[in-house]
Design a protein around this motif. Structure first.
Motif, PDB file in Angstrom:
ATOM      1  N   GLN A  36       0.815  -1.209   0.000  1.00 54.65           N
ATOM      2  CA  GLN A  36       0.000   0.000   0.000  1.00 54.65           C
ATOM      3  C   GLN A  36       0.855   1.269   0.000  1.00 54.65           C
ATOM      4  O   GLN A  36       2.032   1.254   0.373  1.00 54.65           O
ATOM      5  CB  GLN A  36      -0.930   0.015   1.221  1.00 54.65           C
ATOM      6  CG  GLN A  36      -1.882  -1.158   1.291  1.00 54.65           C
ATOM      7  CD  GLN A  36      -2.835  -1.210   0.114  1.00 54.65           C
ATOM      8  OE1 GLN A  36      -3.393  -0.196  -0.296  1.00 54.65           O
ATOM      9  NE2 GLN A  36      -3.027  -2.403  -0.442  1.00 54.65           N
ATOM     10  N   ASP A  73      -7.640  -8.267  -2.072  1.00 53.96           N
ATOM     11  CA  ASP A  73      -7.506  -7.568  -0.791  1.00 53.96           C
ATOM     12  C   ASP A  73      -6.644  -6.319  -0.938  1.00 53.96           C
ATOM     13  O   ASP A  73      -6.991  -5.245  -0.432  1.00 53.96           O
ATOM     14  CB  ASP A  73      -6.898  -8.513   0.250  1.00 53.96           C
ATOM     15  CG  ASP A  73      -6.797  -7.863   1.624  1.00 53.96           C
ATOM     16  OD1 ASP A  73      -7.857  -7.522   2.202  1.00 53.96           O
ATOM     17  OD2 ASP A  73      -5.670  -7.678   2.124  1.00 53.96           O
ATOM     18  N   LYS A  99      -8.561  -3.736  -3.123  1.00 54.51           N
ATOM     19  CA  LYS A  99      -9.660  -3.138  -2.382  1.00 54.51           C
ATOM     20  C   LYS A  99      -9.137  -2.087  -1.408  1.00 54.51           C
ATOM     21  O   LYS A  99      -9.660  -0.970  -1.336  1.00 54.51           O
ATOM     22  CB  LYS A  99     -10.452  -4.204  -1.622  1.00 54.51           C
ATOM     23  CG  LYS A  99     -11.630  -3.628  -0.849  1.00 54.51           C
ATOM     24  CD  LYS A  99     -12.513  -4.721  -0.249  1.00 54.51           C
ATOM     25  CE  LYS A  99     -11.888  -5.310   0.986  1.00 54.51           C
ATOM     26  NZ  LYS A  99     -12.828  -6.208   1.707  1.00 54.51           N
ATOM     27  N   SER A 100      -8.091  -2.416  -0.678  1.00 54.19           N
ATOM     28  CA  SER A 100      -7.505  -1.453   0.258  1.00 54.19           C
ATOM     29  C   SER A 100      -6.971  -0.229  -0.475  1.00 54.19           C
ATOM     30  O   SER A 100      -7.113   0.907   0.000  1.00 54.19           O
ATOM     31  CB  SER A 100      -6.380  -2.119   1.063  1.00 54.19           C
ATOM     32  OG  SER A 100      -6.872  -3.165   1.869  1.00 54.19           O
ATOM     33  N   SER A 138      -8.419   3.558  -0.082  1.00 52.83           N
ATOM     34  CA  SER A 138      -7.519   4.652   0.306  1.00 52.83           C
ATOM     35  C   SER A 138      -7.679   5.844  -0.632  1.00 52.83           C
ATOM     36  O   SER A 138      -7.731   7.007  -0.189  1.00 52.83           O
ATOM     37  CB  SER A 138      -6.069   4.158   0.285  1.00 52.83           C
ATOM     38  OG  SER A 138      -5.167   5.211   0.564  1.00 52.83           O
TER      39      SER A 138
END
Length: 228
Positions: free
Chosen positions: A129, A155, A158-159, A163
């Motif tokens: 990320q 996952d 999606k994060s 954000s």
């Protein structure tokens, strides 16, 4: 040859007060993609270095959005002034609509591009990320390439999209019609993205934009989906 001089001329045409017709925009951008570039310019484009950054991060995503969507504005304008919005679609059903563009997990994209530039080949996903430490990026990029599961990719994406959405929850975007989130949707089969659309909508529904779309970052086969 598609060089910086040609790029600057394209920028000047796009940023005129009345912009350019969408038909001309499509034609010129498509033509430029077929032109050769120096190795240096191609590498700078991948990394998003000036003056290529706005072409990569603003112009290209809007071109892809128009190609995959059913929207048919008559003209288009890119102010290229670092203000909101990034683009104006002029005369869409009788109104002008602003477009804001953001890049999902842009730091990972930079590191993957850097590896490709230096090694001539590279991996397509590491799942880190934007708020991760530089040490984490360095560790991932120095590790041997490995496979990833669909669940890992979903996952991480999606994060990353959530954000992006949270960063755009601001009244300054209250008059901007579209938010485009560009992501590398090629990391998993297209049909799997539907499994996270509702989770994304839960975050997107309160944002000021009328429509929010996630779009792919490839100029070939385009894919995208609307979350608001």
């Amino acid at each position: 040859m598609f060089n910086i001089e040609v790029l600057d001329q394209f920028y000047n045409e796009l940023s005129k007060s009345n912009g350019m017709s969408v038909a001309e925009f499509r034609q010129k951008y498509s033509m430029l993609l077929t032109e050769s570039r120096t190795d240096r310019d191609a590498k700078d484009y991948r990394l998003g270095k000036d003056p290529w950054k706005k072409l990569r991060d603003e112009v290209a995503p809007v071109f892809r959005f128009l190609k995959y969507s059913q929207i048919n504005p008559s003209r288009i304008r890119f102010p290229l002034d670092n203000n909101t919005p990034d683009c104006w679609l002029l005369d869409v059903d009788g109104e002008d609509r602003g477009v804001e563009v953001t890049i999902e997990r842009g730091r990972e994209r930079y590191h993957l591009a850097k590896e490709l530039n230096e090694a001539g080949e590279g991996r397509g996903f590491i799942g880190v990320q934007d708020d991760a430490s530089q040490e984490e990026f360095d560790t991932q990029m120095s590790s041997p390439q490995s496979t990833y599961s669909t669940e890992q990719a979903l996952d991480a994406m999606k994060s990353g999209v959530i954000s992006c959405l949270k960063k755009k929850k601001n009244v300054r975007y209250s008059k901007v019609f579209y938010l485009l989130i560009q992501a590398d949707l090629s990391v998993i089969p297209n049909q799997r993205w539907s499994t996270i659309e509702n989770d994304l909508w839960q975050v997107a529904c309160d944002l000021p934009f009328k429509e929010i779309h996630v779009i792919g970052n490839a100029d070939g086969e385009l894919y995208g989906f609307q979350i608001k």
